[in-house]
Motif scaffolding. Structure first.
Motif, PDB file in Angstrom:
ATOM      1  N   ILE A  75       0.832  -1.218   0.000  1.00 58.72           N
ATOM      2  CA  ILE A  75       0.000   0.000   0.000  1.00 58.72           C
ATOM      3  C   ILE A  75       0.864   1.265   0.000  1.00 58.72           C
ATOM      4  N   MET A  76       1.989   1.228  -0.701  1.00 65.45           N
ATOM      5  CA  MET A  76       2.888   2.375  -0.697  1.00 65.45           C
ATOM      6  C   MET A  76       2.173   3.656  -1.155  1.00 65.45           C
ATOM      7  N   SER A  77       1.300   3.543  -2.140  1.00 63.32           N
ATOM      8  CA  SER A  77       0.665   4.737  -2.696  1.00 63.32           C
ATOM      9  C   SER A  77      -0.367   5.352  -1.751  1.00 63.32           C
TER      10      SER A  77
ATOM     11  N   PHE B 202      -3.120   7.626   5.604  1.00 68.45           N
ATOM     12  CA  PHE B 202      -3.717   6.984   6.778  1.00 68.45           C
ATOM     13  C   PHE B 202      -4.779   5.960   6.372  1.00 68.45           C
ATOM     14  N   ALA B 203      -4.378   5.093   5.453  1.00 67.53           N
ATOM     15  CA  ALA B 203      -5.267   4.011   5.031  1.00 67.53           C
ATOM     16  C   ALA B 203      -5.555   3.096   6.220  1.00 67.53           C
TER      17      ALA B 203
ATOM     18  N   GLY C 267      -2.984   0.471   6.907  1.00 70.04           N
ATOM     19  CA  GLY C 267      -1.752   1.014   7.470  1.00 70.04           C
ATOM     20  C   GLY C 267      -1.889   1.339   8.949  1.00 70.04           C
ATOM     21  N   ILE C 268      -3.024   1.889   9.335  1.00 72.92           N
ATOM     22  CA  ILE C 268      -3.260   2.207  10.748  1.00 72.92           C
ATOM     23  C   ILE C 268      -3.279   0.924  11.584  1.00 72.92           C
ATOM     24  N   LEU C 269      -3.968  -0.115  11.073  1.00 74.32           N
ATOM     25  CA  LEU C 269      -4.024  -1.385  11.787  1.00 74.32           C
ATOM     26  C   LEU C 269      -2.622  -1.965  11.968  1.00 74.32           C
ATOM     27  N   ALA C 270      -1.813  -1.913  10.926  1.00 78.72           N
ATOM     28  CA  ALA C 270      -0.457  -2.453  11.007  1.00 78.72           C
ATOM     29  C   ALA C 270       0.411  -1.630  11.964  1.00 78.72           C
ATOM     30  N   ASN C 271       0.230  -0.317  11.967  1.00 76.17           N
ATOM     31  CA  ASN C 271       0.973   0.524  12.903  1.00 76.17           C
ATOM     32  C   ASN C 271       0.611   0.207  14.350  1.00 76.17           C
ATOM     33  N   VAL C 272      -0.686  -0.009  14.586  1.00 72.94           N
ATOM     34  CA  VAL C 272      -1.135  -0.390  15.931  1.00 72.94           C
ATOM     35  C   VAL C 272      -0.513  -1.730  16.329  1.00 72.94           C
TER      36      VAL C 272
END
Length: 246
Positions: A182-184, A189-190, A193-198
């Motif tokens: 999901i680089m693009s 704040f897709a 991406g938020i779930l993976a950051n958490v």
């Protein structure tokens, strides 16, 4: 005793955080990455992060905690549980490694080229060696008391170091996966991406909680007089001395 009252809370917190890491990894791979399979596809790759988080982080961390949780059980029973949890972590991790290598082979992707793969493989190899040495030195009675006392600090140090390396390798893998997929949209704040950051933050929290419980002096396993007497008896026999009568 006052400090011990907080031990169950720290242990319970570590379990909640650790289970959350496993569940979030499962949701991430299952919901956002298409689920799981064993056919060389991208769904087979999804088995890899789930197994590594479950094995080399959660189960490994629990294996480290058993000496603090089961404070009044016999030391040999705790040793066996410690070794069994490590063995479960080892088997699950091997499944995760086979999954990613099989996926790379099926997709004609090079193996072991990224920093994540180097750190992850180093962690796994050291973990396997640590497990074998632990069995040889502490579970099976071939090592002398002097040899055990020499190796024990190294075993404890590398035990915590490997947990740090496992969490660090997972963080590298999370970043690599997000940049590949999901680089693009990552910077917008897709939700994925938020779930993976958490997930990454929870992995760090799990490592910190386990490290704190293991290193806090108040939480150390209390000496058992009967076990200490047996230890002295074994030591005198291994040194060729005649043990004194009790």
């Amino acid at each position: 005793m006052g400090g011990l009252r907080t031990l169950p809370w720290y242990v319970a917190g570590s379990q909640v955080v650790g289970l959350a890491c496993v569940v979030i990894t499962g949701v991430w791979m299952g919901h956002y990455r298409g689920g799981y399979a064993w056919d060389g596809s991208a769904q087979e790759f999804n088995v890899h992060p789930l197994c590594m988080v479950l094995g080399l982080v959660f189960l490994y961390g629990d294996a480290v905690l058993v000496y603090r949780v089961f404070r009044n059980e016999s030391k040999r029973s705790v040793k066996i549980l410690h070794a069994l949890l490590h063995m479960m972590a080892l088997v699950i991790s091997i499944v995760g490694l086979v999954a990613v290598f099989d996926f790379h082979s099926s997709s004609k992707i090079s193996h072991m080229y990224s920093l994540h793969s180097w750190c992850g493989m180093l962690t796994f190899v050291l973990f396997f060696l640590q497990w074998l040495l632990g069995l040889g030195f502490f579970l099976f009675p071939w090592a002398s008391a002097q040899l055990k006392s020499w190796y024990l600090p190294l075993h404890v140090f590398f035990g915590l170091l490997l947990l740090v390396m496992s969490v660090g390798s997972c963080l590298l893998g999370i970043t690599e996966k997000l940049l590949f997929n999901i680089m693009s949209t990552y910077s917008t704040f897709a939700p994925e991406g938020i779930l993976a950051n958490v997930l990454g933050l929870l992995l760090v929290c799990f490592g910190v909680l386990v490290g704190y419980v293991v290193t806090k002096e108040d939480f150390r396993r209390p000496p058992n007089p009967e076990e200490e007497a047996l230890s002295v008896h074994f030591k005198t026999l291994s040194e060729g001395e005649i043990p004194s009568s009790p």
